[in-house]
Design a protein around this motif. Structure first.
Motif, PDB file in Angstrom:
ATOM      1  N   SER A 154       0.843  -1.189   0.000  1.00  0.00           N
ATOM      2  CA  SER A 154       0.000   0.000   0.000  1.00  0.00           C
ATOM      3  C   SER A 154       0.883   1.246   0.000  1.00  0.00           C
ATOM      4  O   SER A 154       1.676   1.447   0.915  1.00  0.00           O
ATOM      5  N   SER A 155       0.756   2.068  -1.054  1.00  0.00           N
ATOM      6  CA  SER A 155       1.489   3.325  -1.149  1.00  0.00           C
ATOM      7  C   SER A 155       0.492   4.468  -1.283  1.00  0.00           C
ATOM      8  O   SER A 155      -0.287   4.499  -2.240  1.00  0.00           O
ATOM      9  N   LEU A 156       0.494   5.388  -0.329  1.00  0.00           N
ATOM     10  CA  LEU A 156      -0.449   6.492  -0.330  1.00  0.00           C
ATOM     11  C   LEU A 156       0.148   7.662  -1.099  1.00  0.00           C
ATOM     12  O   LEU A 156       0.943   8.436  -0.572  1.00  0.00           O
ATOM     13  N   GLY A 157      -0.198   7.753  -2.384  1.00  0.00           N
ATOM     14  CA  GLY A 157       0.329   8.823  -3.219  1.00  0.00           C
ATOM     15  C   GLY A 157       1.080   8.321  -4.435  1.00  0.00           C
ATOM     16  O   GLY A 157       1.111   8.969  -5.472  1.00  0.00           O
ATOM     17  N   ASN A 158       1.689   7.162  -4.340  1.00  0.00           N
ATOM     18  CA  ASN A 158       2.387   6.489  -5.453  1.00  0.00           C
ATOM     19  C   ASN A 158       3.270   7.443  -6.280  1.00  0.00           C
ATOM     20  O   ASN A 158       2.930   7.774  -7.419  1.00  0.00           O
ATOM     21  N   PRO A 159       4.456   7.846  -5.799  1.00  0.00           N
ATOM     22  CA  PRO A 159       5.042   7.406  -4.532  1.00  0.00           C
ATOM     23  C   PRO A 159       4.504   8.187  -3.337  1.00  0.00           C
ATOM     24  O   PRO A 159       3.964   9.281  -3.477  1.00  0.00           O
ATOM     25  N   GLY A 160       4.669   7.578  -2.177  1.00  0.00           N
ATOM     26  CA  GLY A 160       4.220   8.183  -0.941  1.00  0.00           C
ATOM     27  C   GLY A 160       4.508   7.262   0.222  1.00  0.00           C
ATOM     28  O   GLY A 160       5.198   6.242   0.068  1.00  0.00           O
ATOM     29  N   PRO A 161       4.008   7.583   1.414  1.00  0.00           N
ATOM     30  CA  PRO A 161       4.185   6.692   2.578  1.00  0.00           C
ATOM     31  C   PRO A 161       3.642   5.298   2.261  1.00  0.00           C
ATOM     32  O   PRO A 161       2.506   5.163   1.800  1.00  0.00           O
ATOM     33  N   ALA A 162       4.453   4.300   2.492  1.00  0.00           N
ATOM     34  CA  ALA A 162       4.096   2.952   2.029  1.00  0.00           C
ATOM     35  C   ALA A 162       4.232   1.920   3.145  1.00  0.00           C
ATOM     36  O   ALA A 162       5.068   2.045   4.039  1.00  0.00           O
ATOM     37  N   GLY A 163       3.399   0.904   3.054  1.00  0.00           N
ATOM     38  CA  GLY A 163       3.462  -0.219   3.977  1.00  0.00           C
ATOM     39  C   GLY A 163       3.148  -1.508   3.259  1.00  0.00           C
ATOM     40  O   GLY A 163       2.713  -1.512   2.098  1.00  0.00           O
ATOM     41  N   TYR A 164       3.368  -2.611   3.938  1.00  0.00           N
ATOM     42  CA  TYR A 164       3.124  -3.919   3.347  1.00  0.00           C
ATOM     43  C   TYR A 164       2.531  -4.832   4.403  1.00  0.00           C
ATOM     44  O   TYR A 164       2.562  -4.553   5.604  1.00  0.00           O
ATOM     45  N   GLY A 165       1.972  -5.926   3.943  1.00  0.00           N
ATOM     46  CA  GLY A 165       1.428  -6.913   4.871  1.00  0.00           C
ATOM     47  C   GLY A 165       1.144  -8.214   4.163  1.00  0.00           C
ATOM     48  O   GLY A 165       1.000  -8.263   2.941  1.00  0.00           O
ATOM     49  N   GLY A 166       1.078  -9.261   4.939  1.00  0.00           N
ATOM     50  CA  GLY A 166       0.789 -10.575   4.370  1.00  0.00           C
ATOM     51  C   GLY A 166       0.571 -11.596   5.464  1.00  0.00           C
ATOM     52  O   GLY A 166       0.697 -11.290   6.651  1.00  0.00           O
ATOM     53  N   LEU A 167       0.237 -12.791   5.049  1.00  0.00           N
ATOM     54  CA  LEU A 167       0.039 -13.866   6.002  1.00  0.00           C
ATOM     55  C   LEU A 167       0.345 -15.198   5.348  1.00  0.00           C
ATOM     56  O   LEU A 167       0.328 -15.323   4.110  1.00  0.00           O
ATOM     57  N   ILE A 168       0.631 -16.153   6.169  1.00  0.00           N
ATOM     58  CA  ILE A 168       0.856 -17.521   5.712  1.00  0.00           C
ATOM     59  C   ILE A 168      -0.199 -18.393   6.375  1.00  0.00           C
ATOM     60  O   ILE A 168      -0.337 -18.385   7.600  1.00  0.00           O
ATOM     61  N   HIS A 169      -0.953 -19.117   5.561  1.00  0.00           N
ATOM     62  CA  HIS A 169      -1.995 -19.981   6.107  1.00  0.00           C
ATOM     63  C   HIS A 169      -2.162 -21.203   5.227  1.00  0.00           C
ATOM     64  O   HIS A 169      -1.732 -21.225   4.064  1.00  0.00           O
ATOM     65  N   LEU A 270      -2.341  -1.760   7.988  1.00  0.00           N
ATOM     66  CA  LEU A 270      -1.796  -1.711   9.345  1.00  0.00           C
ATOM     67  C   LEU A 270      -0.312  -1.382   9.313  1.00  0.00           C
ATOM     68  O   LEU A 270       0.192  -0.614  10.136  1.00  0.00           O
ATOM     69  N   GLY A 271       0.388  -1.974   8.340  1.00  0.00           N
ATOM     70  CA  GLY A 271       1.815  -1.699   8.210  1.00  0.00           C
ATOM     71  C   GLY A 271       2.093  -0.250   7.844  1.00  0.00           C
ATOM     72  O   GLY A 271       2.994   0.382   8.410  1.00  0.00           O
ATOM     73  N   ALA A 272       1.303   0.293   6.907  1.00  0.00           N
ATOM     74  CA  ALA A 272       1.508   1.668   6.449  1.00  0.00           C
ATOM     75  C   ALA A 272       1.253   2.680   7.557  1.00  0.00           C
ATOM     76  O   ALA A 272       1.865   3.751   7.583  1.00  0.00           O
ATOM     77  N   SER A 273       0.346   2.349   8.467  1.00  0.00           N
ATOM     78  CA  SER A 273      -0.022   3.293   9.529  1.00  0.00           C
ATOM     79  C   SER A 273       0.787   3.097  10.813  1.00  0.00           C
ATOM     80  O   SER A 273       0.573   3.805  11.789  1.00  0.00           O
ATOM     81  N   SER A 274       1.693   2.125  10.818  1.00  0.00           N
ATOM     82  CA  SER A 274       2.465   1.841  12.038  1.00  0.00           C
ATOM     83  C   SER A 274       3.866   2.430  11.936  1.00  0.00           C
ATOM     84  O   SER A 274       4.281   2.929  10.895  1.00  0.00           O
ATOM     85  N   SER A 275       4.600   2.359  13.028  1.00  0.00           N
ATOM     86  CA  SER A 275       5.999   2.789  13.036  1.00  0.00           C
ATOM     87  C   SER A 275       6.955   1.601  12.969  1.00  0.00           C
ATOM     88  O   SER A 275       8.173   1.781  13.011  1.00  0.00           O
ATOM     89  N   ASP A 276       6.395   0.389  12.868  1.00  0.00           N
ATOM     90  CA  ASP A 276       7.220  -0.825  12.851  1.00  0.00           C
ATOM     91  C   ASP A 276       7.717  -1.112  11.436  1.00  0.00           C
ATOM     92  O   ASP A 276       6.933  -1.140  10.487  1.00  0.00           O
ATOM     93  N   ARG A 277       8.997  -1.351  11.301  1.00  0.00           N
ATOM     94  CA  ARG A 277       9.551  -1.797  10.021  1.00  0.00           C
ATOM     95  C   ARG A 277       9.173  -3.249   9.738  1.00  0.00           C
ATOM     96  O   ARG A 277       9.044  -3.646   8.587  1.00  0.00           O
ATOM     97  N   TRP A 278       9.019  -4.010  10.801  1.00  0.00           N
ATOM     98  CA  TRP A 278       8.728  -5.437  10.645  1.00  0.00           C
ATOM     99  C   TRP A 278       8.002  -5.913  11.888  1.00  0.00           C
ATOM    100  O   TRP A 278       8.483  -5.720  13.002  1.00  0.00           O
ATOM    101  N   LYS A 279       6.823  -6.492  11.694  1.00  0.00           N
ATOM    102  CA  LYS A 279       6.061  -7.007  12.819  1.00  0.00           C
ATOM    103  C   LYS A 279       5.473  -8.353  12.458  1.00  0.00           C
ATOM    104  O   LYS A 279       4.908  -8.526  11.376  1.00  0.00           O
ATOM    105  N   ILE A 280       5.591  -9.304  13.372  1.00  0.00           N
ATOM    106  CA  ILE A 280       5.003 -10.632  13.199  1.00  0.00           C
ATOM    107  C   ILE A 280       3.693 -10.689  13.986  1.00  0.00           C
ATOM    108  O   ILE A 280       3.619 -10.220  15.118  1.00  0.00           O
ATOM    109  N   TRP A 281       2.675 -11.280  13.357  1.00  0.00           N
ATOM    110  CA  TRP A 281       1.372 -11.461  14.004  1.00  0.00           C
ATOM    111  C   TRP A 281       1.166 -12.948  14.287  1.00  0.00           C
ATOM    112  O   TRP A 281       0.770 -13.700  13.395  1.00  0.00           O
ATOM    113  N   PRO A 282       1.433 -13.401  15.517  1.00  0.00           N
ATOM    114  CA  PRO A 282       1.213 -14.824  15.831  1.00  0.00           C
ATOM    115  C   PRO A 282      -0.259 -15.231  15.703  1.00  0.00           C
ATOM    116  O   PRO A 282      -0.565 -16.380  15.396  1.00  0.00           O
ATOM    117  N   LEU A 283      -1.165 -14.272  15.954  1.00  0.00           N
ATOM    118  CA  LEU A 283      -2.604 -14.508  15.850  1.00  0.00           C
ATOM    119  C   LEU A 283      -3.200 -13.463  14.914  1.00  0.00           C
ATOM    120  O   LEU A 283      -2.660 -12.357  14.769  1.00  0.00           O
TER     121      LEU A 283
END
Length: 304
Positions: A154-169, A270-283
């Motif tokens: 997710s990039s707000l402006g392209n280019p702009g503030p950007a974040g990413y996210g994903g899951l493994i299931h 969630l990634g784009a709006s956070s200050s974390d470069r990398w976060k794991i979601w166990p749940l």
């Protein structure tokens, strides 16, 4: 019948001396009109929110006739009508059949009816011309018990503030883990490639021997799968992704429409709006579990 206020609600039955109780069986509210059990009752609100109708600012403020007129003549007219039908059916089953269907059972009925309507519309369109019916999108389970890596950027402006996210299931909806983060200032394509790299690296670390990476970015997948892109501005990311494909495991990448990739989109935001470069979601974060369950049940979402 809805338009003329003729649906036999408990309030109407009570006014005609057909019932001594005017309350609505699902929420216990008394003397409520048609629009209450079709739209405003908490049990009905859950369906409208799940299928995205509640995003319209006038959805919960219109009177009955304006509400029906607006959404039965809009781009999701058939979808709207089918949801109303199954909200009514589920209410009738409680009152007359002494049976209460679960939320996801009703969602399954909604998806099945929409799929049947969509199939009939395609048959009809081959005879009378093009059809404007919406397309139903559902998850295609991977074969051979492969793990799914769903990713989105997710990039707000392209280019702009950007974040990413994903899951493994798993193909049965079993949550292994999720991940998200922000990458500062980036383009859509840059972050879409970056999240594929991060997702595959995490899957490798978790010893997933067979993986299907699902992304809604056709451009990113094309760069990964085809041609020589040594001179591309994101050649370094493309190279590292391709090197992961060549390692000792089974990896495939497939395109998935954005309507079928909603949970990765939630994590990317969630990634784009956070200050974390990398976060794991166990749940799963709040709001994600129902979407995973919907996938495992084969429920379809509308694509206009």
């Amino acid at each position: 019948m809805c338009w003329h206020g003729a649906l036999l609600t408990n309030a109407l039955r009570c006014s005609r001396s057909l019932s001594a109780d005017s309350s609505y069986a699902l929420c216990g509210c008394s003397l409520k009109d048609i629009i209450h059990f079709l739209r405003d009752c908490p049990s009905a609100v859950r369906f409208w929110q799940f299928y995205g109708f509640s995003e319209d600012q006038f959805f919960f403020t219109s009177d009955l006739q304006s509400w029906l007129r607006t959404f039965l003549t809009g781009p999701k007219d058939m979808f709207f009508g089918v949801i109303i039908w199954w909200i009514w059916r589920s209410r009738c089953m409680i009152i007359f059949g002494d049976e209460q269907w679960s939320f996801f059972s009703v969602c399954h009925f909604i998806s099945s009816m929409l799929s049947d309507i969509n199939q009939y519309s395609h048959i009809s369109s081959s005879i009378v011309g093009a059809s404007s019916s919406p397309r139903m999108v559902s998850w295609s389970k991977p074969v051979n018990e492969a793990w799914c890596v769903n990713v989105d950027g997710s990039s707000l402006g392209n280019p702009g503030p950007a974040g990413y996210g994903g899951l493994i299931h798993s193909s049965n909806g079993e949550w292994l883990c999720g991940f998200s983060g922000h990458v500062g200032h980036a383009t859509n394509l840059q972050v879409e490639l970056y999240v594929v790299l991060q997702g595959l690296m995490l899957a490798k670390e978790l010893n997933c021997s067979s993986v299907v990476c699902q992304s809604d970015s056709m451009e990113a997948l094309h760069l990964i799968q085809d041609g020589n892109h040594d001179m591309h501005q994101y050649a370094c990311i493309i190279y590292y992704i391709r090197s992961l494909f060549r390692q000792d495991w089974v990896v495939n990448s497939v395109h998935r429409l954005c309507e079928g990739n909603q949970y990765a989109d939630i994590l990317a935001k969630l990634g784009a709006s956070s200050s974390d470069r990398w976060k794991i979601w166990p749940l799963p974060p709040i709001g994600l579990a129902p979407l995973l369950l919907a996938d495992s049940m084969g429920l379809a979402f509308i694509r206009p």
